[in-house]
Design a protein around this motif. Structure first.
Motif, mmCIF file in Angstrom:
data_model
loop_
_atom_site.group_PDB
_atom_site.id
_atom_site.type_symbol
_atom_site.label_atom_id
_atom_site.label_comp_id
_atom_site.label_asym_id
_atom_site.label_seq_id
_atom_site.Cartn_x
_atom_site.Cartn_y
_atom_site.Cartn_z
ATOM 1 N N TYR A 95 0.787 -1.241 0.000
ATOM 2 C CA TYR A 95 0.000 0.000 0.000
ATOM 3 C C TYR A 95 0.817 1.288 0.000
ATOM 4 C CZ TYR A 95 -4.153 -2.796 0.975
ATOM 5 O OH TYR A 95 -5.191 -3.699 0.898
ATOM 6 N N ALA A 96 2.110 1.240 0.265
ATOM 7 C CA ALA A 96 2.864 2.488 0.448
ATOM 8 C C ALA A 96 4.065 2.626 -0.464
ATOM 9 C CB ALA A 96 3.309 2.613 1.911
ATOM 10 N N ILE A 97 4.151 1.818 -1.513
ATOM 11 C CA ILE A 97 5.231 1.991 -2.476
ATOM 12 C C ILE A 97 4.633 2.268 -3.855
ATOM 13 C CG2 ILE A 97 6.787 0.489 -1.190
ATOM 14 C CD1 ILE A 97 6.266 -1.671 -3.304
ATOM 15 N N ALA B 254 -4.389 7.361 4.104
ATOM 16 C CA ALA B 254 -3.495 7.502 5.268
ATOM 17 C C ALA B 254 -2.721 6.199 5.484
ATOM 18 C CB ALA B 254 -4.285 7.847 6.522
ATOM 19 N N VAL B 255 -1.432 6.361 5.821
ATOM 20 C CA VAL B 255 -0.565 5.228 6.160
ATOM 21 C C VAL B 255 0.117 5.574 7.478
ATOM 22 C CG1 VAL B 255 1.389 3.801 5.485
ATOM 23 C CG2 VAL B 255 -0.188 4.670 3.727
ATOM 24 N N MET C 9 1.583 6.600 -7.221
ATOM 25 C CA MET C 9 1.045 6.280 -5.908
ATOM 26 C C MET C 9 -0.315 5.612 -6.067
ATOM 27 S SD MET C 9 1.862 9.739 -3.703
ATOM 28 C CE MET C 9 0.733 10.723 -4.683
ATOM 29 N N ARG C 10 -0.688 4.837 -5.083
ATOM 30 C CA ARG C 10 -2.030 4.259 -5.091
ATOM 31 C C ARG C 10 -3.049 5.367 -4.824
ATOM 32 N NH1 ARG C 10 -2.842 -1.770 -3.044
ATOM 33 N NH2 ARG C 10 -4.952 -0.913 -3.003
ATOM 34 N N SER C 11 -4.082 5.389 -5.650
ATOM 35 C CA SER C 11 -5.070 6.456 -5.542
ATOM 36 C C SER C 11 -6.136 6.172 -4.497
ATOM 37 C CB SER C 11 -5.750 6.680 -6.900
ATOM 38 O OG SER C 11 -6.402 5.491 -7.326
ATOM 39 N N ASP C 12 -6.201 4.939 -3.984
ATOM 40 C CA ASP C 12 -7.266 4.583 -3.039
ATOM 41 C C ASP C 12 -6.827 4.692 -1.586
ATOM 42 O OD1 ASP C 12 -5.465 2.505 -3.298
ATOM 43 O OD2 ASP C 12 -6.972 0.932 -3.005
ATOM 44 N N VAL C 13 -5.586 5.120 -1.352
ATOM 45 C CA VAL C 13 -5.059 5.194 0.015
ATOM 46 C C VAL C 13 -5.088 6.648 0.491
ATOM 47 C CG1 VAL C 13 -3.046 4.832 1.488
ATOM 48 C CG2 VAL C 13 -3.600 3.179 -0.323
#
Length: 542
Positions: A99-101, A114-115, A108-112
């Protein structure tokens, strides 16, 4: 309604994003430290060395594709929040790979949304939060994310590559992303100095020192804003517990300085006011600009409206004068002496010749219509100019055909059958005696008695042309007198109606300005409220 709502900035405008980020920043209870740099500058490696664990993704290929917030937690845990509200919680940090790379297209992933990584570090437990930002100078989406998150941080660590002089993009980012936005709590960390030949390191240090000094960081007294940290060797030494190596690669000095800065600024929070003012300033300027624009528009509208009023007032005066002149001309024409002078003789002749209809259609009616049209012309002009529905048209009708008394001939015997007979002629050429079987008519200049039943002439009553002429003249006079008397009342009534209708009453303000006045009042109120809120907030955050 807020200033942002009234100013209607675009949803993705930078000022709107800054306001959102600033709101989050002011509400955040943690002391945030954000680390940023272009890709492959060793940001994640530096944070891993700092925390003494391989928490964050690090590779030769740029990987960080999200803003990863590192907070205190009792155990190592990763929390992912998606746009649809879904929350994913996993032990460890392996889930960051998903989810964070960046993906294969370096996006970047468009559905995230917050990490968050939770880690049991004592220093984090004091209320400190670290942010590992995506690398810059790659894609606009990553740059925008970094720019927004920098505004939410209390302390910025910019990692520099000792192998390169500061690039133009890095210098522009220092100005546009930090200095111009009131972000001046910045520390520079030089990485990869261990890869520079020893004979060149002094020159690199000199150049980097010049860069650091050119940016006026606002840090506690006697605290430098430039540190050497060889990130990868420091991580290895930290994992091995090699204190001597940690001192050599600069990590110990760097961490000590950051902790000192944090301890002082955590209690003061003085850095928030300049940042607040920097973000609010464009809003204040936008409000002032909008107020000036609307004020100018209203002034111009009022001046234009005043000019239009003056034009309409002049037009009203001209039209009223012309209307009154046309009306006076008709009144003068209808004045009985003038009518008699102009038409009595004509009309008498027409009556003698039984041509009243022809005379009316050829003489009287056209002239009346000419005067009525002259009046209607100015009424219609006013209707077009003032955009008003005109009143009903002036209506003046002609009198009924006149009756002509016929004098009795002196030689006419007074028979019982016509004792009560009063000879008359109607202007149409034929008239009947009311109440008797015999009528009188003027035919060809002579008057005859006519039997009603046979309609044949019985005998002439009057053969004297002078008597007939006199009777026709008197009838003409009566006709014109009736016409004059009957025309003036509707004319006066029409005059009153039109004069009232012509009365131009301008409104105090031009039309379609009420909304602008409302917006001006709203903007002025918002501007005053913003200044008042800043006065209230300043002591709290300074």
């Amino acid at each position: 309604m807020t200033a942002m709502g009234v100013l209607a900035f675009e949803p993705n405008s930078q000022i709107k994003q800054d306001v959102i980020a600033l709101g989050e920043y002011l509400q955040n209870p943690h002391f945030r430290i954000a680390v940023f740099a272009p890709f492959n500058y060793g940001k994640s490696t530096l944070l891993n060395a700092w925390l003494g664990a391989r928490l964050l993704p690090m590779d030769l290929i740029p990987t960080t594709g999200a803003a990863i917030h590192v907070k205190y937690g009792e155990q190592i845990e990763t929390h992912i929040t998606l746009k649809d509200g879904t929350k994913i919680v996993k032990n460890g940090t392996n889930i960051l790979q998903e989810y964070a790379i960046l993906d294969n297209d370096r996006r970047m992933r468009s559905d995230v949304t917050a990490v968050e990584v939770y880690y049991p570090d004592p220093w984090l437990k004091t209320g400190v939060e670290l942010i590992d930002l995506p690398g810059t100078d790659d894609r606009e989406a990553q740059d925008n994310l970094v720019r927004d998150r920098l505004l939410t941080a209390d302390l910025i660590i910019q990692v520099l590559d000792a192998r390169k002089l500061m690039t133009l993009n890095e210098r522009e980012n220092l100005r546009d992303w930090l200095s111009d936005r009131g972000i001046k709590t910045v520390v520079f960390a030089i990485n990869f100095l261990n890869l520079i030949p020893s004979e060149e390191q002094q020159e690199v240090n000199r150049r980097m020192r010049f860069v650091a000094e050119s940016f006026r960081s606002e840090l506690p007294n006697n605290v430098s804003n430039l540190y050497r940290v060889d990130a990868l060797p420091a991580l290895r030494a930290k994992l091995k517990g090699d204190s001597a190596a940690l001192a050599t690669n600069g990590l110990t000095t760097f961490v000590s300085a950051i902790e000192q800065i944090t301890a002082i600024q955590q209690s003061e929070k003085s850095l928030r006011l300049p940042r607040l003012l920097a973000v609010v300033e464009p809003i204040k300027q936008a409000l002032a600009s909008k107020i000036t624009t609307i004020t100018t528009e209203l002034t111009e509208a009022k001046e234009q409206y005043q000019a239009e009023i003056e034009v309409k007032q002049k037009a009203e005066k001209i039209i009223k004068q012309a209307f009154q002149r046309s009306l006076s001309e008709l009144e003068s024409w209808l004045y009985l002496p003038n009518l008699l002078s102009a038409y009595q003789s004509q009309l008498a002749t027409a009556l003698e010749q039984s041509k009243l209809d022809d005379w009316e259609n050829q003489q009287l009616q056209p002239k009346l219509l000419e005067y009525q049209n002259a009046i209607a012309h100015w009424v219609n002009k006013a209707s077009e100019f003032f955009d008003k529905k005109p009143p009903a048209e002036l209506s003046i009708t002609l009198p009924k055909p006149p009756e002509i008394p016929l004098p009795k001939s002196p030689n006419t015997p007074n028979k019982s059958s016509d004792v009560d007979l009063t000879p008359v002629a109607i202007a149409t050429g034929l008239g009947w005696l009311l109440g008797g079987p015999v009528g009188a008519a003027i035919i060809g200049g002579a008057t005859y008695l006519i039997d009603k039943n046979s309609e044949s002439p019985v005998k002439p009553i009057v053969t004297d042309p002078e008597l007939i002429k006199k009777a026709a003249s008197e009838a003409a006079k009566n006709y014109l007198t009736t016409f004059s008397n009957e025309a003036f009342p509707p004319l006066k009534e029409y005059q009153q109606i039109v004069e009232k209708w012509l009365d131009f009453q301008p409104s105090l303000e031009p039309q379609n300005t009420s909304e602008r006045y409302h917006n001006l009042q709203l903007l002025t109120t918002l501007s005053s409220n913003l200044e008042r809120e800043l006065e209230i907030l300043s002591p709290k955050i300074s």
